[in-house]
Design a protein around this motif. Sequence first.
Motif: not given
Length: 256
Positions: A81-84, A117-119, A125-128
């Motif tokens: 959901l975050i990536e989308e 850690k996954e989050l 990766k996304l710079g968020k």
Amino acid sequence: MIQIVDTHAHLESLENIEKVLGEARLKGVAAIVAMGSDYQSDVKTLELAAKFKGYVFPAVGLHPWELGRSQAGELERVLKLIEENNEDIVAIGEIGLDYHKSVKAEASKDRQQAVLKELLLLSRKLGKPVSLHSRYAWKDCLSCVREAAVDKAVFHWFTGFSSVLQGIISAGYYISVTPAAEYHAEHRRAIKEAPLERLLLETDCPVYYGREDRYQSSPVDLRRSLTAAAQIKETDEENIALHTTKNAMKLFNLVL
Ligand SMILES: [Zn+2]
């Protein structure tokens, strides 16, 4: 007129949302960063942000409190959901660790850390930026964020040790002020010790606040966070508003 930003609110848990947001706007709340806690509330948060575009800015996350009751595959669904929705979300949150025994009974420290850690990897990766819950787990939470090399983070409603706060500040991270700043000793100490350049305001609504007179919070109670912060920092409300709004815009990349 004062302009302040509520950087951590659970809007999907509020009733009469139009009325509540209208009241907040009238009191100078210029924007709200809305947190999700699990897949279902993340989806609702995204819907609210789409409805109140330019006023409500969404964050998507998986709260440690939700791990015990979450279904298999919940983390994978949230990550997807975050990536989308990478274009629309302004942060990953609410995420973090909680070492209260009732929470650990549902999700062990190891499990909580593995999920966090996954989050954090995705944040990197996304710079968020990330909005972190760190109750009784302040030191481990800071270690996880630093190890993941995440450069933008807020330790929301921080009540932890001064030593951890120093680490947060030197890493360039933030802490946020809730209405509990009116009375909560550890929270007040942290606010006093943090420079204005590292402070944000929030309500964490619909959390209940108060010692004797309990009340359920909404974004309009951001004024309480503002007034308490001004009193603790021995400055005026305009100055707190100026700094915290600038900090929020920078951290979450908001255009108001
Ligand atoms: Zn929260």
